[in-house]
Scaffold this motif. Structure first.
Motif, PDB file in Angstrom:
ATOM      1  N   LEU A 493       0.811  -1.212   0.000  1.00 32.66           N
ATOM      2  CA  LEU A 493       0.000   0.000   0.000  1.00 32.66           C
ATOM      3  C   LEU A 493       0.846   1.264   0.000  1.00 32.66           C
ATOM      4  O   LEU A 493       0.308   2.360  -0.165  1.00 32.66           O
ATOM      5  CB  LEU A 493      -0.917   0.013   1.231  1.00 32.66           C
ATOM      6  CG  LEU A 493      -1.764  -1.249   1.459  1.00 32.66           C
ATOM      7  CD1 LEU A 493      -2.612  -1.083   2.713  1.00 32.66           C
ATOM      8  CD2 LEU A 493      -2.633  -1.535   0.255  1.00 32.66           C
ATOM      9  N   TYR A 530      -6.791  -4.151  -2.928  1.00 30.02           N
ATOM     10  CA  TYR A 530      -7.075  -2.833  -2.373  1.00 30.02           C
ATOM     11  C   TYR A 530      -7.680  -1.970  -3.457  1.00 30.02           C
ATOM     12  O   TYR A 530      -7.534  -2.230  -4.656  1.00 30.02           O
ATOM     13  CB  TYR A 530      -5.803  -2.183  -1.816  1.00 30.02           C
ATOM     14  CG  TYR A 530      -4.702  -2.011  -2.824  1.00 30.02           C
ATOM     15  CD1 TYR A 530      -4.638  -0.883  -3.639  1.00 30.02           C
ATOM     16  CD2 TYR A 530      -3.717  -2.983  -2.971  1.00 30.02           C
ATOM     17  CE1 TYR A 530      -3.627  -0.724  -4.577  1.00 30.02           C
ATOM     18  CE2 TYR A 530      -2.698  -2.829  -3.903  1.00 30.02           C
ATOM     19  CZ  TYR A 530      -2.665  -1.701  -4.702  1.00 30.02           C
ATOM     20  OH  TYR A 530      -1.671  -1.544  -5.628  1.00 30.02           O
ATOM     21  N   ARG A 535      -6.078   3.517  -1.156  1.00 27.50           N
ATOM     22  CA  ARG A 535      -5.401   2.325  -0.669  1.00 27.50           C
ATOM     23  C   ARG A 535      -5.649   2.066   0.813  1.00 27.50           C
ATOM     24  O   ARG A 535      -5.135   1.094   1.370  1.00 27.50           O
ATOM     25  CB  ARG A 535      -3.898   2.407  -0.958  1.00 27.50           C
ATOM     26  CG  ARG A 535      -3.571   2.393  -2.450  1.00 27.50           C
ATOM     27  CD  ARG A 535      -2.115   2.053  -2.715  1.00 27.50           C
ATOM     28  NE  ARG A 535      -1.170   3.022  -2.230  1.00 27.50           N
ATOM     29  CZ  ARG A 535      -0.623   3.991  -2.963  1.00 27.50           C
ATOM     30  NH1 ARG A 535      -0.956   4.134  -4.251  1.00 27.50           N
ATOM     31  NH2 ARG A 535       0.256   4.828  -2.441  1.00 27.50           N
ATOM     32  N   VAL A 538      -8.905  -2.197   2.034  1.00 25.14           N
ATOM     33  CA  VAL A 538      -8.278  -3.473   1.701  1.00 25.14           C
ATOM     34  C   VAL A 538      -9.280  -4.584   1.944  1.00 25.14           C
ATOM     35  O   VAL A 538     -10.056  -4.532   2.910  1.00 25.14           O
ATOM     36  CB  VAL A 538      -7.018  -3.720   2.569  1.00 25.14           C
ATOM     37  CG1 VAL A 538      -6.248  -4.946   2.086  1.00 25.14           C
ATOM     38  CG2 VAL A 538      -6.124  -2.492   2.587  1.00 25.14           C
ATOM     39  N   ARG A 558      -6.268   0.894   6.248  1.00 29.33           N
ATOM     40  CA  ARG A 558      -4.973   0.342   5.880  1.00 29.33           C
ATOM     41  C   ARG A 558      -4.573  -0.856   6.748  1.00 29.33           C
ATOM     42  O   ARG A 558      -3.410  -1.096   7.026  1.00 29.33           O
ATOM     43  CB  ARG A 558      -3.874   1.410   5.930  1.00 29.33           C
ATOM     44  CG  ARG A 558      -4.079   2.559   4.975  1.00 29.33           C
ATOM     45  CD  ARG A 558      -3.053   3.657   5.180  1.00 29.33           C
ATOM     46  NE  ARG A 558      -1.719   3.287   4.729  1.00 29.33           N
ATOM     47  CZ  ARG A 558      -1.298   3.379   3.469  1.00 29.33           C
ATOM     48  NH1 ARG A 558      -2.113   3.823   2.524  1.00 29.33           N
ATOM     49  NH2 ARG A 558      -0.072   3.031   3.142  1.00 29.33           N
TER      50      ARG A 558
END
Length: 787
Positions: A493, A530, A535, A538, A558
């Motif tokens: 990410l 993702y 990002r 997920v 995240r």
């Protein structure tokens, strides 16, 4: 008996690895890559988990202090580094063509010339591995290796891999090394430091014990299990997987062999169940050979559901007398079977043993200081749910060892372990012990404090069992440097790396040099994705337990916290499948397994609906720019959805491989740019790397790429350039990991022969924020940066 011999065929160094797959000069097909970057040198490290797999063997050199080796079932061989208290990998040079060499059956460290070390390697004795096994020999403690190929297979990941050791150096003649072979191949011997090998043709019994002839994985003859040396009488003992004839001895240096009198009766089960001698240990000061037995070779099972699962027997090597010294007590249940055995060479008469899969509430370590006449145990039950312990388990540095659990009565979240078959007291330091489990290595440097603690349990005036006060010592993690988790998927990410891993679930790393807790419990990770434009979002799937099967898990921060979607009705345990999320996070598309039609959700999994136009088990991936586009592949056909996964249509693409497609991925920032890998073993099936720039309608095969296993993307080399492409592939006849900075027109090999990691790279991806960084599924997660 037909004589069989085999000779060393290659020499490979961890630094040079010249006889593996030679790097050679930069091939012509790489010339188009940015010339200023052609000579990039990569440095390689592991994303730290600290083991995460089975360590079936720990081998201390009996002559040189602090010279310790560890073998793993799938993650290679390691040497201890005392100055840093970490392990160094010795087998990263193993090439793809010989991937089974990272599966270590046995190791032996020479007690005379301590620079010499040997490893028996090979993955499976069945059809799963097409290669034969080998003996690796080293004259510099594992820095470089020679290879003596064998004419039979070995099983570093087969049942019985914790038994042994199957390799042994004769301390009276250290040029002579013995090997116990599986599959009825008998006893083998080298007389030239492991360079050449021949079957000991007069050894009478190749073994016959088979766990289950109806199951391929369990159907192999366990063969010759271990070799040990009586240095008082000069005898050689060999343990055989034959319940009716389990132990042989030679008193003339291996010229002739005889069954040990009384061995079958001494080692056998009084109830008539079949048992085998799993491990041995010699006390040369007192003239004793100790043998542990079990009904099962392990490492998963110890014995029958009821009754004792094994014995611990003592043989006087001078008189031939057998004595049953089996520990008499296991808290709460019969002993299921033994896993590990070790003697203290500094204190003759002191020995220890472990249970094998004493699942609840914990494994037991047994200790005797009087040659097995009496025993003490590592913990005991005060009552059904209360226990007292001799030591504290400190998992600092490996927080995931709690498995996100909490202590529950006598069952602690952090356990002694399971599958304990590697158990070793330091021959130079009675205070140090290490033991391997199915997840880590534990150890302490305060072991002898055990002997001053006395009893764990007493009685009060009312006759009730009570815990006695003792001063506990600490057992801590000794696995730093060993990495061997099975990586199934990665989501890089930028500043955060999320991993889905078999067995140990998965992790969220914000510091690649620090082990983290698991992010899911009871979840063997399988697939991740993702949202390309955010990002923080997920999604993931795993082979989850039966009570929690049938859902996707997701995070909107995240990976710091996770939630489960609604359960998909009718989804059985093990339905991880492939999940993807659209670029704008508007929809999740999930293909669970081979029987359920893929589904989609537009509300983060609160509700699921079947997609239209896709077969079960289709692989799905989202476009990284257009939130309405999702792609799918199945059986040589490529599909596209333009309504966020609700309906799919065949793009009509031709020329794609009908099988052997492990993955396809979509380039970030490039609408419609799809890359597909093909690696079928069948000559008639197309293989290589294909790219499409129009959403999968038309495809071009990259001519220079012979075979592709994995593909991923990272930060571009130049502003507005094409994302860096990373592949695991054979390019121009050379295996390795390659990078392209010009959209696939040219490729540059980024690894060298010292860094190959066997069968690695089925998952490969770059970092979206660091140019040149690549993450590879290898022994755990390996990542490379431009040095």
């Amino acid at each position: 008996m037909r004589r069989r011999t085999f000779t060393a065929t290659a020499s490979i160094g961890a630094a040079a690895a010249a006889a593996a797959v030679a790097a050679g000069p930069l091939p012509a097909w790489a010339a188009g890559d940015d010339k200023s970057r052609q000579n990039d040198t990569y440095s390689w490290k592991n994303v730290v988990v600290n083991c995460g797999g089975f360590v079936p063997g720990i081998i201390f050199n009996e002559t040189e202090p602090n010279l310790i080796f560890a073998r793993t079932d799938v993650g290679g061989a390691y040497r201890w580094q005392e100055e840093t208290r970490t392990w160094k990998s010795l087998t990263d040079w193993v090439p793809l063509a010989k991937w089974g060499y990272q599966y270590v059956v046995s190791m032996a460290s020479d007690p005379v010339e301590t620079n010499r070390v040997y490893a028996a390697v090979g993955a499976y004795t069945i059809s799963w591995d097409g290669n034969n096994g080998a003996i690796l020999y080293s004259d510099d403690k594992g820095e470089t290796w020679g290879i003596a190929e064998l004419p039979f297979k070995q099983g570093g990941n087969m049942p019985g891999r914790g038994m042994g050791e199957r390799l042994a150096v004769n301390p009276a003649d250290n040029a002579e090394i013995y090997l116990g072979a599986p599959s009825g191949n008998g006893l083998w011997r080298s007389k030239d430091y492991g360079r050449t090998w021949a079957e000991v043709e007069n050894f009478p019994n190749p073994g016959n014990f088979v766990v289950n002839p109806d199951n391929e994985y369990l159907s192999d003859n366990q063969g010759i299990i271990w070799i040990d040396f009586d240095q008082i009488g000069g005898k050689i003992y060999v343990g055989v997987a034959d319940p009716d004839d389990p132990l042989y001895v030679s008193a003339d240096g291996g010229a002739t062999w005889q069954p040990v009198p009384g061995a079958a009766a001494a080692l056998g089960d009084a109830d008539g169940n079949r048992t085998i001698p799993k491990q041995s240990a010699v006390d040369n000061a007192n003239g004793y050979l100790y043998v542990i037995t079990s009904h099962d070779p392990g490492p998963y099972n110890g014995g029958p559901a009821s009754g004792r699962g094994g014995k611990l027997m003592r043989l006087s090597t001078q008189t031939g007398e057998w004595t049953d010294v089996t520990p008499p007590y296991n808290p709460g249940r019969p002993i299921p079977g033994f896993g590990g055995l070790t003697v203290d060479l500094q204190n003759p008469g002191t020995l220890m043993a472990s249970t094998c899969n004493n699942w609840g509430p914990d494994e037991i370590l047994f200790r005797s200081t009087d040659s097995g006449a009496t025993w003490s145990i590592s913990w005991d039950l005060v009552s059904e749910n209360v226990r007292t312990d001799r030591f504290v388990m400190d998992s600092t540095g490996s927080p995931w060892l709690s498995w996100l659990g909490t202590d529950n009565g006598a069952s602690y979240a952090v356990k002694h372990g399971w599958m304990i078959e590697a158990l070793a007291i330091d021959p130079h330091n009675s205070d140090r012990i290490m033991w391997g489990t199915g997840a880590t290595v534990w150890g302490t440097e305060n072991l002898t404090q055990w002997d001053s603690q006395g009893e764990l349990i007493g009685e009060n005036e009312a006759g009730e069992r009570v815990a006695l006060p003792i001063e506990k010592f600490t057992v801590g993690v000794r696995a730093e440097g060993i990495e061997m988790t099975a990586v199934r998927d990665l989501a890089a990410l930028g500043g955060t790396l999320v991993s889905a891993k078999g067995d140990v679930n998965g992790f969220v790393h914000t510091d690649l040099g620090r082990a983290e807790p698991m992010f899911r419990k009871d979840w063997s990770g399988f697939s991740l994705d993702y949202a390309a434009t955010n990002r923080n979002i997920v999604v993931g799937t795993g082979d989850v337990g039966s009570e929690t099967a049938g859902h996707v898990t997701y995070s909107t921060d995240r990976g710091q916290t996770w939630q489960d979607t609604t359960r998909l009705a009718g989804t059985p345990n093990g339905s991880g499948g492939i999940v993807t999320i659209t670029a704008d996070a508007g929809a999740i598309v999930w293909s669970p397994n081979a029987t359920i039609t893929p589904v989609y959700s537009t509300d983060l999994g609160k509700t699921w609906n079947p997609v239209q136009g896709l077969p079960a088990r289709a692989r799905v991936r989202s476009d990284r720019v257009d939130g309405s586009v999702v792609y799918a592949y199945s059986g040589g056909k490529f599909y596209r959805s333009t309504d966020a996964g609700k309906t799919f249509t065949d793009t009509g693409a031709t020329g794609l491989p009908a099988e052997g497609v492990d993955d396809f991925r979509v380039a970030p920032g490039k609408k419609g740019h799809v890359w597909l890998c093909g690696r079928s073993d069948k000559a008639a099936v197309a293989k290589g790397l294909w790219r499409s720039k129009d959403g999968g309608t038309t495809w071009e095969r990259i001519a220079s790429i012979d075979l592709a296993i994995g593909v991923g993307f990272g930060k571009a080399a130049k502003r507005n350039g094409y994302p860096a492409i990373y592949i695991t592939a054979t390019v121009g006849g050379q295996e390795g990991f390659f990078r392209s900075t010009d959209g696939g027109s040219s490729w540059y090999r980024i690894n060298d022969d010292a860094h190959q990691w066997g069968f690695a790279g089925s998952v490969i991806t770059g970092d979206p924020e660091i140019y040149g960084r690549v993450y590879i599924s290898a022994r755990g997660i390996v990542y490379g940066d431009i040095a």
